[in-house]
Design a protein around this motif. Structure first.
Motif, PDB file in Angstrom:
ATOM      1  N   VAL A 133       0.830  -1.198   0.000  1.00  0.00           N
ATOM      2  CA  VAL A 133       0.000   0.000   0.000  1.00  0.00           C
ATOM      3  C   VAL A 133       0.869   1.254   0.000  1.00  0.00           C
ATOM      4  O   VAL A 133       0.659   2.169  -0.794  1.00  0.00           O
ATOM      5  CB  VAL A 133      -0.938   0.008   1.224  1.00  0.00           C
ATOM      6  CG1 VAL A 133      -1.709   1.317   1.300  1.00  0.00           C
ATOM      7  CG2 VAL A 133      -1.884  -1.185   1.175  1.00  0.00           C
TER       8      VAL A 133
ATOM      9  N   ASP B 126     -10.814  -0.546   0.183  1.00  0.00           N
ATOM     10  CA  ASP B 126      -9.673  -0.463   1.097  1.00  0.00           C
ATOM     11  C   ASP B 126      -9.780  -1.495   2.223  1.00  0.00           C
ATOM     12  O   ASP B 126      -8.855  -1.622   3.028  1.00  0.00           O
ATOM     13  CB  ASP B 126      -9.573   0.936   1.719  1.00  0.00           C
ATOM     14  CG  ASP B 126      -9.279   2.008   0.681  1.00  0.00           C
ATOM     15  OD1 ASP B 126      -9.878   3.097   0.770  1.00  0.00           O
ATOM     16  OD2 ASP B 126      -8.431   1.764  -0.207  1.00  0.00           O
TER      17      ASP B 126
ATOM     18  N   VAL C 179      -4.217   4.514  -3.808  1.00  0.00           N
ATOM     19  CA  VAL C 179      -4.303   5.249  -2.540  1.00  0.00           C
ATOM     20  C   VAL C 179      -3.617   6.609  -2.608  1.00  0.00           C
ATOM     21  O   VAL C 179      -3.669   7.369  -1.633  1.00  0.00           O
ATOM     22  CB  VAL C 179      -3.720   4.428  -1.373  1.00  0.00           C
ATOM     23  CG1 VAL C 179      -4.352   3.040  -1.321  1.00  0.00           C
ATOM     24  CG2 VAL C 179      -2.202   4.338  -1.431  1.00  0.00           C
TER      25      VAL C 179
ATOM     26  N   LEU D 157     -11.757   6.957   2.856  1.00  0.00           N
ATOM     27  CA  LEU D 157     -11.697   5.508   2.704  1.00  0.00           C
ATOM     28  C   LEU D 157     -12.835   4.987   1.837  1.00  0.00           C
ATOM     29  O   LEU D 157     -13.952   5.537   1.850  1.00  0.00           O
ATOM     30  CB  LEU D 157     -11.722   4.831   4.072  1.00  0.00           C
ATOM     31  CG  LEU D 157     -10.379   4.880   4.807  1.00  0.00           C
ATOM     32  CD1 LEU D 157     -10.561   4.664   6.299  1.00  0.00           C
ATOM     33  CD2 LEU D 157      -9.420   3.851   4.242  1.00  0.00           C
TER      34      LEU D 157
END
Length: 119
Positions: free
Chosen positions: A48, A89, A63, A85
């Protein structure tokens, strides 16, 4: 004994925020590249965000602009601030520490913290 302990996960609605923390012990923290990975149900673990020992950051495309990774070498902590979010996710988020030492690649993992984003 090496320990990476994650905290800060939980259940949040779409558009919400969470801040994950990882406390490291048993390693020379400032010499390690740190990262956050996640694993969704039925999927492989994926990177991530990462931050090198020199402070260079990298993010997964999905992201970018929403997540921020940071580290505190004085406190042996790494953080992941997650904003806006989305349900995609959702997953277990793992803290990771890596370094090369005498030709060996040292790769350590935490136990993970669950993040669930409801739609």
């Amino acid at each position: 004994q090496v320990q990476l302990v994650e905290s800060g996960g939980g259940l949040v609605q779409t558009g919400g925020s969470l801040r994950l923390s990882c406390a490291a012990s048993g390693i020379v923290f400032r010499l390690n590249d740190m990262g956050w990975y996640r694993q969704a149900p039925g999927k492989q673990r994926e990177s991530v965000a990462s931050i090198t020992s020199g402070g260079t950051r990298a993010y997964q495309d999905s992201v970018k602009g929403r997540f921020t990774i940071s580290r505190d070498n004085g406190q042996n902590m790494v953080y992941l601030q997650m904003n806006n979010l989305k349900p995609e996710d959702t997953g277990v988020y793992y803290c990771n520490a890596q370094r090369w030492l005498l030709g060996s690649h040292l790769n350590r993992w935490g136990q993970g913290t669950q993040v669930t984003v409801s739609s």
